[in-house]
Enzyme design. Structure first.
Site: not given
Ligand code: 5GP
Ligand code: MG
Length: 172
Positions: A38, A97, A125, A146-147, A153, A159
């Site tokens: 990402g 996130d 987020k 969700f972006v 992706d 992407r």
């Molecule tokens: P976390 O572990 O902080 O919950 O999530 C981080 C990972 O979740 C990011 O590296 C990404 O891969 C994925 N992710 C979280 N939110 C989004 C979103 O809104 N869109 C996308 N494409 N991936 C997300």
């Molecule tokens: Mg990721």
């Protein structure tokens, strides 16, 4: 899909972040680590805005989502990371996130004896974190949507988009 952050806004913020990182790491042995996949686009742009010499490495983290937007089990691989002993490491991810990914990646790096570890995320987020840490650097705060685009992706698509777009119910 609707555009949330356009390419010009991204360019401006990435430019400013690069300047800040250049100031903070002046004369330090910096290694910038891209958490794949990402952060690939973000890191490619960011490193060209960092004027102090540095190395680039990649790590891989995936919480396989498949066709959903709900994360699965997190897998981290550091097999491609160059030697970081005694170096100042900046771990870069696309989005913070819940924070579980960055937290786990930082923990994985700690055993390699870097002199410091900081984190950066393109997006933060709002109101989602389940961890104590916050990224040391980020470009944009976004609401809980969700972006995709600029490296992010949905089921491995989108992407390549030069902007950040919000996926709406109808797109999923
Ligand atoms: P976390 O572990 O902080 O919950 O999530 C981080 C990972 O979740 C990011 O590296 C990404 O891969 C994925 N992710 C979280 N939110 C989004 C979103 O809104 N869109 C996308 N494409 N991936 C997300
Ligand atoms: Mg990721």
């Amino acid at each position: 899909m609707k555009t949330l952050i356009d390419a010009a806004e991204i360019r401006q913020r990435v430019h400013n972040l690069g300047r800040q990182i250049s100031d903070d790491y002046r004369h330090k042995p910096l290694t910038v680590v891209s958490v794949l996949t990402g952060s690939l686009v973000f890191v490619a742009d960011l490193v060209r805005e960092i004027s102090t010499p540095h190395r680039i490495g990649v790590a891989h983290a995936s919480s396989y989502r498949g066709k959903t937007t709900v994360p699965g089990e997190l897998k981290i691989s550091l097999s491609l990371v160059p030697d970081i002993r005694g170096r100042d490491v900046l771990i870069v991810d696309d989005i913070f996130d819940t924070g579980q990914t960055l937290k786990r990646v930082v923990e994985a790096f700690e055993s390699y004896s870097p002199s410091s570890i900081r984190t950066a995320a393109l997006l933060l987020k709002e109101g989602r974190s389940t961890v104590e840490m916050v990224p040391d650097y980020f470009c944009f705060r976004i609401p809980n949507v969700f972006v995709v685009g600029y490296g992010l992706d949905y089921n491995d698509d989108y992407r390549h988009l030069p902007h950040i777009a919000e996926m709406e119910e109808a797109d999923l």
